[in-house]
Motif scaffolding. Structure first.
Motif, PDB file in Angstrom:
ATOM      1  N   UNK A  14      35.180  45.216  52.495  1.00 44.77           N
ATOM      2  CA  UNK A  14      35.505  46.636  52.573  1.00 44.77           C
ATOM      3  C   UNK A  14      36.993  46.892  52.417  1.00 44.77           C
ATOM      4  N   UNK A  15      37.854  45.852  52.545  1.00 45.48           N
ATOM      5  CA  UNK A  15      39.289  46.032  52.436  1.00 45.48           C
ATOM      6  C   UNK A  15      39.665  46.200  50.967  1.00 45.48           C
ATOM      7  N   UNK A  16      40.444  47.241  50.564  1.00 49.18           N
ATOM      8  CA  UNK A  16      40.810  47.414  49.153  1.00 49.18           C
ATOM      9  C   UNK A  16      41.829  46.371  48.712  1.00 49.18           C
ATOM     10  N   UNK A  17      41.919  46.116  47.424  1.00 43.83           N
ATOM     11  CA  UNK A  17      42.909  45.134  46.942  1.00 43.83           C
ATOM     12  C   UNK A  17      44.338  45.679  47.086  1.00 43.83           C
ATOM     13  N   UNK A  18      45.272  44.747  47.130  1.00 49.71           N
ATOM     14  CA  UNK A  18      46.706  45.092  47.208  1.00 49.71           C
ATOM     15  C   UNK A  18      47.237  45.272  45.783  1.00 49.71           C
ATOM     16  N   UNK A  19      47.851  46.411  45.498  1.00 58.54           N
ATOM     17  CA  UNK A  19      48.333  46.745  44.153  1.00 58.54           C
ATOM     18  C   UNK A  19      49.847  46.966  44.188  1.00 58.54           C
ATOM     19  N   UNK A  20      50.583  46.245  43.326  1.00 60.32           N
ATOM     20  CA  UNK A  20      52.044  46.410  43.196  1.00 60.32           C
ATOM     21  C   UNK A  20      52.382  46.626  41.722  1.00 60.32           C
ATOM     22  N   UNK A  21      53.330  47.549  41.472  1.00 62.57           N
ATOM     23  CA  UNK A  21      53.776  47.869  40.116  1.00 62.57           C
ATOM     24  C   UNK A  21      55.298  47.765  40.086  1.00 62.57           C
ATOM     25  N   UNK A  22      55.841  46.989  39.124  1.00 67.32           N
ATOM     26  CA  UNK A  22      57.294  46.812  38.992  1.00 67.32           C
ATOM     27  C   UNK A  22      57.721  47.152  37.568  1.00 67.32           C
TER      28      UNK A  22
END
Length: 783
Positions: A14-22
């Motif tokens: 149920x935990x959403x994925x971690x998303x990073x944008x650089x």
């Protein structure tokens, strides 16, 4: 325990994925690139779908996508996308928003803003080109929304031979479709036949954008500049756009390939008009051509090269401008050099310069009148024939600069003839050498055959004391060797004359004839007591006289007379030659050189003439010419220290040239004389001292060895070797417009293989074959 594990697993799912944008930069100029990195991390190993959103104002240069899965780790799935984008329009543009979806969970990141400025833009610079801009205004997007459109644009459907034609390929690409591509589409320009083509740099990225029916299209451009080289109707093949569309969002999903072609292009090419065509027209076409002549250095010295450049400048197909027809003044030699082309494009028009280089070598002090140059061409601007001109000019030629005192060659040599003439090998001729080589062994074989037929067995076999029979055998051998023809006739008067002609004294001849008569009488009459001892004593006395020098030896007075005459002639010539040495010492080098050259031509076998000529040329600034003349002198006098010292001033430029210029410490004439003397000694010994046959065989072998070395050295010297007077190109064919194979350096030794119409086919030190002008080289041995 099992229930606890299930609860933890459900929480992880149920935990959403971690998303990073650089984004590596937030401000760029048009044409520059940025790197966008989107990365997701999730505890679940399920698939992740990334949505990147729009990237207006930028074009995708490259895209990299990777995914790693490890179910046993805390972070089970990591997905990374890297986009390299190039800015194509100025303004503030947003990237995003970005979204990562895994199952029913979603992670989002807001849009990123990038500022794009228009400074330093290659695209803007290309769009300023007025010719491309006018053509792009005619580029229409496709009529059906969402399709790729490709069109071929020509600056004009009609042109003249040599006139510039712009060919632009315009590709309209739907933006939504372009953003789905993993790599940029490939634009293949059309193939142009019957035209000389210059590919041009296209605008960076997108040249223009347009919205048609609610769909945004981006325009990609390829530009070619072509010049027709023949008249008639020319067809330009269709251009082609190739691209691949992914069938799914996954990186390793399959792609569907597409290809779109444009229509063919047609152009009507007019020939250059015949009306008003001058006689000197050779096909040059351009606009506003100018002609110039540049001298480097601006002043000249005798026998020293200067560089002359004839420079054409203007608009048109620079590469195909032919060389001007030039005439050079009498008293100078010109050698063509490399042609330099510098085409460039300015405001969409091809302009440039083409330089034709020559090396000009004045032969003497004075003034060279360089004639005017006229270059006829067809001007496309005025549609008429015009002539570009360079006025005539005078070039003063000064005396060559004297060499430094420390670099002067050794003192001049006095003309002397050697004891062994250098043309000794050619004196007997071919038949003479055959007689000297094969005559003695043939004569010896004949005499041995005659002596074997006349020989009788000894009366007392095994006796160690000399008997009358032994005397008879030795006497027959002597007489047969001295007068074989008289022995055959058997006449005593003929035998006496033959023995006298062989060099025996009158008393010795009479004693031999008397002894011969006693032996014949003894053969047919009974032996008397003491007669054998008397015969043996007489024979021993005659033999002692012959061995002790009773045989007359003649001295050839012809040789002494010849040497005396040569000495007198040399003395008389020395008295007449002091004027040339005086001119040399006083500094009148040109006059001294002329005198030395006349001597070398009259007496080419005198080494001093060639050395003195080389000394004059060296001081006149011609080291290569001097080196060739000194090598001729060294081959005539190989042990002369003065000549070898002078050659240290002009060392060969490479080891191969040094090996081709190698000179033996002896001349072929000296080797031939030694071989002849050893050969004659061998057969004289065989005739008169046959007991030492093994010794004579060794001497004969040495004679043959010397003869072989003589033949080898003569063959080596006979090979035509040329020295390069100055740096010239080695060409693929025997004319000045042939392509250059290699550049030859001054002083290199070339091996000449063939001559044709003033050109030599030669092999350079690196082994390459090519043609070189005959007046650009000097032979070691005169032709």
């Amino acid at each position: 325990m099992v229930a606890t594990f299930l609860v933890l697993a459900a929480l992880q799912q149920a935990r959403p994925p971690e998303l990073t944008v650089n984004l590596d930069r937030d401000e760029v100029a048009v044409g520059e690139e940025v790197l966008l990195t989107v990365k997701t991390r999730s505890a679940s190993s399920g698939p992740i779908e990334l949505r990147l959103g729009a990237a207006d104002g930028f074009v995708v240069v490259s895209r990299t996508e990777g995914t790693s899965v490890n179910p046993n780790a805390a972070v089970s799935r990591v997905k990374t996308i890297e986009l390299r984008l190039r800015a194509i329009r100025s303004g503030k543009w947003n990237f995003g928003p970005f979204q990562a979806r895994q199952g029913d969970t979603i992670a989002e990141v807001g849009a990123l803003t990038v500022k794009v400025t228009d400074t330093g833009s290659a695209a803007v610079a290309a769009q300023i080109n007025p010719r491309i801009k006018r053509l792009l205004e005619r580029a229409r997007p496709p009529t059906k929304p969402g399709e790729v459109g490709l069109s071929l644009l020509l600056s004009s459907p009609r042109a003249t031979v040599g006139e510039q034609v712009d060919i632009v390929t315009a590709a309209w690409f739907p933006r939504e479709l372009r953003l789905r591509l993993r790599r940029a589409p490939t634009l293949v320009p059309p193939a142009v036949e019957g035209m000389w083509s210059y590919p041009q740099p296209a605008p960076v990225g997108i040249a223009a954008s347009r919205q048609v029916g609610g769909v945004w299209y981006d325009l990609f451009v390829a530009h070619q500049i072509a010049f027709p080289v023949r008249s008639g109707e020319l067809t330009i093949s269709p251009a082609q756009m190739q691209y691949s569309v992914p069938l799914a969002l996954q990186f390793f999903s399959q792609e569907e390939r597409f290809a779109v072609s444009s229509d063919s292009g047609y152009i009507s090419v007019r020939p250059i008009p015949e009306d008003g065509r001058p006689a000197g027209f050779v096909g040059a076409v351009g606009t506003d051509l100018s002609l110039d002549r540049v001298l480097d250095p601006p002043t000249a010295r005798a026998r020293e090269p200067i560089h002359v450049s004839v420079v054409l400048k203007g608009k048109g197909n620079v590469t195909l401008w032919p060389a001007p027809e030039l005439t050079w003044p009498v008293g100078a030699r010109a050698y063509p050099e490399l042609v330099k082309e510098r085409p460039e494009t300015r405001d969409g028009v091809v302009i440039g310069t083409k330089s034709f280089g020559y090396s000009l070598v004045p032969d003497a002090v004075g003034t060279l009148a360089l004639p005017a140059i006229e270059y006829t061409y067809y001007d496309l601007g005025t549609r008429s024939f015009r002539v570009a001109k360079v006025a005539a000019m005078s070039l003063p030629v000064a005396e060559a600069a004297a060499l430094a005192e420390g670099a002067l060659p050794p003192p001049l040599l006095k003309a002397r003839r050697g004891l062994i003439p250098n043309n000794f090998i050619t004196l007997p001729g071919r038949w003479g050498w055959l007689m000297l080589g094969f005559g003695p062994p043939i004569l010896w074989g004949v005499l041995q055959l005659v002596a074997r037929r006349r020989r009788r067995p000894a009366a007392v076999p095994g006796s160690s004391r000399m008997s009358a029979r032994t005397v008879e055998i030795e006497l027959d051998g002597l007489v047969t060797g001295l007068a074989p023809a008289a022995i055959v006739t058997g006449n005593d008067s003929d035998l006496s004359a033959a023995l006298r002609a062989a060099g025996l004294e009158q008393g010795t001849v009479l004693a031999l004839l008397e002894l011969r008569g006693m032996l014949r009488a003894l053969r047919y009459a009974p032996s008397q007591e003491g007669q054998d001892e008397d015969i043996v004593a007489r024979w021993q006395a005659i033999r002692s006289e012959l061995v002790g020098g009773g045989r007359r030896r003649r001295v050839s007075h012809g040789l002494l007379t010849s040497l005396l005459l040569l000495h007198l002639l040399a003395g008389a010539a020395a008295a007449q030659e002091r004027s040339a040495e005086g001119l040399y010492e006083s500094g009148a080098l040109a006059a001294a050189r002329a005198a030395f050259a006349a001597r070398a031509e009259a007496e080419p076998l005198i080494p001093a003439h060639w050395y003195n000529l080389g000394a004059a040329d060296y001081r006149l600034g011609e080291p290569v010419l001097a080196s060739a003349e000194w090598h001729r002198a060294l081959r005539l006098a190989p042990r002369n220290g003065t000549v070898r010292q002078a050659l240290q001033l002009t060392p060969p430029p490479d080891p191969v040239s040094a090996s081709r210029l190698w000179t033996a410490p002896v001349t072929p004439a000296e080797l031939a004389l030694v071989a002849l003397l050893l050969w004659l000694i061998t057969w004289v010994g065989v005739f008169f001292r046959p007991a030492f046959l093994r010794r004579w065989a060794w001497i004969g072998a040495a004679a043959l060895l010397f003869a072989g070395v003589t033949v080898w050295l003569s063959y080596r010297y006979a090979r035509p070797v040329d020295l390069v007077l100055q740096a010239v190109p080695l060409r693929v064919s025997p004319h000045g417009r042939g392509s250059a194979v290699a550049a030859l350096d001054e002083g290199q030794a070339l091996l000449r293989l063939q001559s044709q119409r003033g050109w030599h086919l030669a092999q350079d030190p690196s082994g390459r074959l090519g043609w070189v002008p005959g007046d650009a080289v000097v032979p070691i041995e005169p032709d």
